[in-house]
Write an enzyme that holds these catalytic residues in place. Structure first.
Site, PDB file in Angstrom:
ATOM      1  N   HIS A 127     -11.492  -8.098 -11.887  1.00  0.00           N
ATOM      2  CA  HIS A 127     -10.616  -7.076 -11.327  1.00  0.00           C
ATOM      3  C   HIS A 127      -9.608  -6.490 -12.290  1.00  0.00           C
ATOM      4  CE1 HIS A 127     -11.521  -6.859  -7.021  1.00  0.00           C
ATOM      5  NE2 HIS A 127     -11.993  -8.079  -7.187  1.00  0.00           N
ATOM      6  N   LYS A 180       2.080   1.874  -4.279  1.00  0.00           N
ATOM      7  CA  LYS A 180       1.260   0.819  -4.862  1.00  0.00           C
ATOM      8  C   LYS A 180       2.210  -0.242  -5.394  1.00  0.00           C
ATOM      9  CE  LYS A 180      -0.550   4.020  -7.580  1.00  0.00           C
ATOM     10  NZ  LYS A 180      -1.976   3.847  -7.728  1.00  0.00           N
ATOM     11  N   ARG A 181       1.674  -1.404  -5.778  1.00  0.00           N
ATOM     12  CA  ARG A 181       2.535  -2.414  -6.385  1.00  0.00           C
ATOM     13  C   ARG A 181       3.296  -1.815  -7.565  1.00  0.00           C
ATOM     14  NH1 ARG A 181       2.319  -7.860  -4.398  1.00  0.00           N
ATOM     15  NH2 ARG A 181       3.659  -8.264  -6.169  1.00  0.00           N
ATOM     16  N   LYS A 205       1.213   0.854 -14.047  1.00  0.00           N
ATOM     17  CA  LYS A 205       1.015   1.903 -13.041  1.00  0.00           C
ATOM     18  C   LYS A 205       1.999   3.060 -13.232  1.00  0.00           C
ATOM     19  CE  LYS A 205      -0.885  -1.200  -9.447  1.00  0.00           C
ATOM     20  NZ  LYS A 205      -2.099  -0.510  -8.935  1.00  0.00           N
ATOM     21  N   THR A 242      -7.654   1.866  -5.465  1.00  0.00           N
ATOM     22  CA  THR A 242      -8.308   2.216  -4.199  1.00  0.00           C
ATOM     23  C   THR A 242      -7.433   3.165  -3.378  1.00  0.00           C
ATOM     24  OG1 THR A 242      -7.487   0.124  -3.283  1.00  0.00           O
ATOM     25  CG2 THR A 242      -9.810   0.206  -3.948  1.00  0.00           C
ATOM     26  N   LYS A 278      -8.178   6.601  -0.805  1.00  0.00           N
ATOM     27  CA  LYS A 278      -7.619   6.836   0.533  1.00  0.00           C
ATOM     28  C   LYS A 278      -6.972   8.222   0.588  1.00  0.00           C
ATOM     29  CE  LYS A 278      -6.364   1.925   0.537  1.00  0.00           C
ATOM     30  NZ  LYS A 278      -5.212   1.040   0.214  1.00  0.00           N
TER      31      LYS A 278
END
Ligand SMILES: *Cc1c(COP(=O)(O)O)cnc(C)c1O
Length: 837
Positions: free
Chosen positions: A381, A572-573, A578, A680, A684
């Site tokens: 992952h 998101k986290r 990120k 992901t 969405k």
């Protein structure tokens, strides 16, 4: 049937008394059920909760309603397992330390196709259905993407009628609740099981015993292992129904709880920090007390090590027992069982299955090894080095010595093979060894998972490529046939049909409802992008979703947002890779533009952030603080009113994602290229008609390919460019040469956003300028701003915007988890549907 009701019915039949007679005998008479349905709901309120219908509170109403839905599915659930037992098909077992399920009631109603009936029943009974749904806590048994993927996969496997089961842990405390005080993140325990969960069924008859070669005690606040004092734990399974769309198949998610047998010698211990606060006294029960709140980082704590073994040992004992109840020849195990390991977390399955085959089935090594490899498959992952799990070898030695023996023998044989194939290449031998040498010898769990399985997959094309060519290159060279890609997906039932009824209806009206189980059909929307009438309907659905979100936000937090502004989201986290910080820098630049030139033509914008930081991740918490201070500074500036607004929504979770994503216009997917394995939430957003501004990373690359790059706002360095410029990249160059970048940073470092807390954002200066800006924020800021300008310009042309958004929805067909699961089933599991009659 519970033992209680069984006992009752036995007694009634023994005495030849009917149910209504018995009730009369006790002076209550037959219960009068209101409405036209069979009265399940009233029965649950009266007999489970012992509550008068008229005074039942919302929570009791929820429990009774959910139990009624469970009643509807329970016979189908039994029949599903019965069908599998008779047909003896190849079964799929998905092992995961995380299942980020969220709420179940509305999802189960939708998948059972009971929406109309539920609304009708609620109307008749004067139940406020939306209010009732709010009573269900999120099952937050995961951190983020990895856990949510597992939940989407379960939905797809049940919908596709695959004989599958999820195995996980029933954490008493899921991912912590986040609140924000003075801009900082605070963590509160998520006691989601405080009130009885209406979905789960305890299966005491399926209890298993797990043996460890040690006991534990608390010593000075930390874990002390008492070696040579073997102990056992009990694993009690709690089953939850997984309803396939259409209600034909009801699969099972089996979650284990640890319990102590009477003779268990597990003493008190604490594992320190966040977890220690909950697991202060570690009796056996404390083992499954709390989910570790670390996303894409491995903290290497002893309690987590035992949690991972506990999941593996319970699940393998359970599935082997099930295999043996219908099969006699161990050689057929790979024809009857496929086990998917969700990351390395359950990779002790490799030595544990070997142990079962060697010590319990008494097979020889080669036969056991062949069966193990053919049965197991591993999903990687992340490429982040801090995420790669490595456990101290001495922990295996003390707690799981037999597993260590097996691991060392696997390694001996592996290294023999490496030396035979690559004579003289001792560097390769050292890299491939399952044992990392050093002052503390460690077991490399990824190496173990790759060697012990027949398949290693990444989760997007770019990620699988980097895995093969960089991260585990040596393994890909030795076992090329094992490596493959399975691009992630999300379930369109939860993320579109349920979350966004307005858009879902719009789609169904134009192309029919086949898309709910055959998501590629959204491709039929493509020609409608040029249909003016459809674009108007589409824009109306988006506007309605935004208004609904604005209403919800107002009523729950008192904050107002303008549904006519651009809703721009990054949820998101919180993690440096990120790059929430890059997003915040973009906003500071826009803020500066408005300050220096109030007349500038700019669409009104609302920026939404949400996400949790790991409790020990200092810089991530400073980033949250910065976003919050940015929000309040802008809020306090009258010149920004109606033009710029920033919100940090606390406690990001599945339920919040379900509300916000349908209402968003812009999806930010801006990770440093090469660092986001797939993502992901990007998918969405895409299926909900948001436009993506993002880097060429993870599955976003494939999304742009599907919708056409001209319908995406891609920017920034590619993964190749990031790698190539690492050696010479200097963030100061951007500070010195880009005026807007410099002005934005100077404003932050002048404490403009921290007037009363001077210096709190010094860590941002450290990371961006003094420590080399590892995630290359400054390198990408300029091209981010340019893409942002193009995006804003397009928004002014609503039909041009709608056209691209429709083409995005139309291009999202590939990103259903049904497609992903079909690929796993065909390429890795070789498993077929087993329909329930
Ligand atoms: C989808 C989802 C994620 C994953 O988001 P990414 O942007 O892909 O990291 C995390 N948390 C929740 C609650 C989600 O629904």
């Amino acid at each position: 049937m519970s033992t209680k009701s069984m006992a009752a019915s036995t007694r009634v039949s023994a005495g030849k008394v009917t149910e209504s007679e018995l009730l009369k005998q006790y002076g209550c008479g037959p219960v009068q059920f209101a409405g036209t349905d069979n009265g399940l709901y009233e029965r649950h309120l009266i007999f489970d909760n012992v509550t008068d219908l008229k005074v039942a509170g919302a929570r009791e109403q929820f429990e009774a309603f959910a139990r009624s839905v469970r009643d509807v599915l329970s016979q189908r659930w039994i029949r599903t397992e019965d069908t599998y037992h008779r047909a003896n098909p190849k079964r799929i077992y998905y092992l995961s330390m995380e299942f980020l399920i969220g709420r179940s009631l509305a999802n189960n109603i939708t998948n059972l196709l009971l929406d109309d009936l539920a609304k009708q029943a609620a109307g008749q009974k004067h139940i406020d259905l939306p209010g009732l749904l709010e009573q269900e806590p999120d099952a937050g048994l995961g951190n983020g993407g990895l856990g949510r993927l597992a939940a989407c996969f379960l939905d797809s496997m049940a919908t596709m009628q695959l004989p599958a089961m999820g195995y996980g842990l029933r954490y008493e405390y899921g991912i912590f609740k986040q609140s924000i005080r003075d801009g900082w993140q605070y963590e509160q325990p998520d006691n989601w099981l405080r009130r009885p969960d209406p979905w789960e069924v305890a299966r005491l008859q399926d209890m298993v015993e797990v043996r460890l070669n040690c006991s534990f005690e608390i010593h000075g606040g930390s874990l002390r292992v008492i070696a040579g004092q073997p102990a056992s734990l009990l694993g009690i399974p709690f089953d939850r129904p997984v309803v396939g769309h259409g209600g034909k198949t009801i699969n099972t998610l089996r979650l284990w709880v640890a319990a102590a047998p009477d003779y268990f010698n597990f003493q008190r211990f604490s594992s320190g920090d966040f977890v220690g606060a909950f697991a202060e006294t570690l009796t056996a029960e404390s083992l499954t007390r709390v989910l570790y709140p670390d996303d894409t980082t491995s903290m290497g704590q002893g309690l987590r090590f035992i949690q991972e073994y506990f999941l593996v040992a319970c699940s393998l004992a359970d599935l082997v027992r099930r295999f043996q109840s219908s099969n006699t020849d161990w050689n057929t195990l790979p024809e009857k069982v496929a086990i998917q390991l969700n990351d390395t977390h359950p990779s002790m399955a490799v030595p544990e299955l070997m142990r079962i085959l060697l010590d319990e089935a008494h097979l020889g090594w080669d036969q056991a090894w062949n069966i193990t490899q053919k049965t197991l498959a591993y999903t990687n992952h992340t490429l982040l080095p801090e995420a790669l799990e490595k456990w101290p070898l001495v922990w295996f030695e003390k707690m799981l010595p037999r597993l260590l023996e097996i691991i060392l023998e696997i390694n001996r044989r592996l290294l023999d093979d490496v030396r035979a194939q690559f004579a003289g290449d001792e560097g390769r031998v050292a890299r491939m060894s399952i044992v990392e040498e050093g002052t503390v010898r460690k077991i490399r769990m990824a190496n173990l998972a790759i060697v012990g399985s027949h398949s290693t997959n990444g989760v997007a094309a770019i990620h699988s490529g980097l895995l093969r060519t960089m991260t585990v290159k040596d393994f890909a060279e030795m076992f090329p046939e094992r490596f493959n890609n399975k691009t992630n997906g999300v379930t369109p039932r939860r993320w579109l049909l349920l979350a966004n009824p307005m858009l879902a209806n719009t789609i169904t009206k134009s192309i029919g409802d086949g898309w709910t189980t055959d998501f590629a059909q959204v491709g039929k929307l493509k020609p409608l992008a040029d249909d003016k009438g459809f674009r108007e309907t589409f824009l109306k659905a988006k506007r309605a979703a935004k208004a609904q979100f604005a209403d919800w936000l107002k009523s729950t937090s008192g904050q107002t947002v303008d549904p006519d502004s651009i809703f721009d989201c990054q949820v998101k986290r919180i993690h440096e890779y990120k790059r929430q910080l890059l997003n915040a820098l973009r906003i500071v630049v826009l803020y500066n533009r408005l300050r220096t030139n109030p007349g500038v033509d700019m669409e009104p914008r609302t920026f939404f952030f949400a996400g949790k930081a790991a409790p020990a991740y200092r810089l991530a918490k400073v980033i949250i603080k910065f976003i919050n201070n940015l929000a309040s500074t802008i809020d306090g500036d009258p010149a920004m009113r109606g033009r710029l607004k920033v919100l940090f929504l606390p406690d990001y979770c599945v339920s919040l994602a379900e509300r916000l994503i349908p209402a968003s216009d812009v999806s930010n997917q801006i990770s440093t290229a090469g660092y986001e394995a797939s993502g992901t939430s990007n998918m969405k957003f895409m299926m909900n008609g948001a436009l993506t501004i993002g880097t060429r990373d993870g599955a976003t690359i494939e999304m742009a390919e599907e919708a056409g790059e001209e319908n995406f706002f891609l920017f920034g360095l590619t993964a190749q460019q990031v790698a190539d410029s690492r050696s010479w990249y200097n963030p100061h160059w951007h500070y010195d040469n880009d005026a807007e970048t410099r002005e934005a940073l100077d404003l932050i470092f002048s404490d403009h956003f921290s007037r009363y807390e001077p210096g709190v954002f010094a860590p941002l200066r450290d990371t961006l300028l003094n420590r080399g800006d590892y995630y290359m924020h400054l390198a990408d800021l300029r091209s981010y701003l340019e893409a942002d300008q193009r995006l804003c310009d397009l928004y002014a042309d609503q039909h041009g915007w709608a056209r691209k958004a429709i083409l995005n929805v139309a291009g999202s067909g590939k990103f259903s988890s049904d497609r992903t699961i079909a690929e796993y089933a065909a390429d890795i599991w070789k498993a077929k549907p087993c329909p329930v009659q």
